[in-house]
Design an enzyme around this catalytic site. Sequence first.
Site, PDB file in Angstrom:
ATOM      1  N   ARG A 227       1.097  -1.514  -0.194  1.00 24.47           N
ATOM      2  CA  ARG A 227      -0.651   0.035   0.213  1.00 24.47           C
ATOM      3  C   ARG A 227       0.595   1.326   0.387  1.00 24.47           C
ATOM      4  NH1 ARG A 227      -4.590  -1.218  -1.948  1.00 24.47           N
ATOM      5  NH2 ARG A 227      -6.290  -2.700  -0.728  1.00 24.47           N
TER       6      ARG A 227
ATOM      7  N   ALA B 293     -11.264  -6.525  -1.369  1.00 21.12           N
ATOM      8  CA  ALA B 293     -11.915  -5.732  -0.716  1.00 21.12           C
ATOM      9  C   ALA B 293     -11.480  -4.889  -2.783  1.00 21.12           C
ATOM     10  CB  ALA B 293     -11.450  -4.581  -0.021  1.00 21.12           C
TER      11      ALA B 293
ATOM     12  N   GLU C 102     -14.942  -9.247  -6.269  1.00 22.65           N
ATOM     13  CA  GLU C 102     -13.151  -9.428  -5.786  1.00 22.65           C
ATOM     14  C   GLU C 102     -12.351 -10.812  -4.589  1.00 22.65           C
ATOM     15  OE1 GLU C 102     -11.100  -6.509  -5.841  1.00 22.65           O
ATOM     16  OE2 GLU C 102     -12.581  -5.226  -6.619  1.00 22.65           O
TER      17      GLU C 102
ATOM     18  N   GLU D 108      -8.746 -11.639  -6.391  1.00 27.13           N
ATOM     19  CA  GLU D 108      -8.030 -11.364  -5.347  1.00 27.13           C
ATOM     20  C   GLU D 108      -7.428 -12.545  -4.581  1.00 27.13           C
ATOM     21  OE1 GLU D 108      -8.160  -8.015  -2.521  1.00 27.13           O
ATOM     22  OE2 GLU D 108      -8.728  -6.400  -4.715  1.00 27.13           O
TER      23      GLU D 108
END
Length: 194
Positions: A76, A88, A105, A109
Amino acid sequence: MSEPRDLLSGPLADVPDAAAILEAATVFEGKVFDVERETASFHGGTMVREYSTHHGAVAVLPMDEDGRVLLINQYRHPVRARLWEIPAGLLDVDGEAPLAAAKRELAEETDLVADTWSEPLVYFPSPGQSDEQVTLFEARDLHPAPQAHPRTDEEAEIVLRWVPLEEALEAAFAGRIGNAALLIALLAADARRR
């Protein structure tokens, strides 16, 4: 606007209560969010607030029959860290319902699909600076998706890890993990099982 004293009786609930907007302007337009500046009438005066407008998002806590949760770890950039999170993503497909987005999602993912989905829990992650609303689901009865999803950008280096719910809760209370969606999901899962 409601009077604050009106909030002291009745069932506990957030109350929609929009202040009158006197001036509004978009001061930044971005790929994921825009920034608005508004002057509002409030408490006998005016206040100026800047906040990001957001599509909204979904988050999913995948849980298996052994009480383990599937966490993802990804980079991030704003916090310059690799965070443990749950799947998410944005509500950025026109007309897509939160549950459909959550299913998308999860598959994108983790390469998993789920047969059982909890009732959603909705929260505002940072209501002082954004209008973002996140709809959180718990997914169970997991099995492989029909096909693997290609991943790019931050998702290119996603690491998946199954963790017992107790171990994840211990990491949360020890301050070793800090993603808001993950923390809320873990507490909600713990409350559901009790």
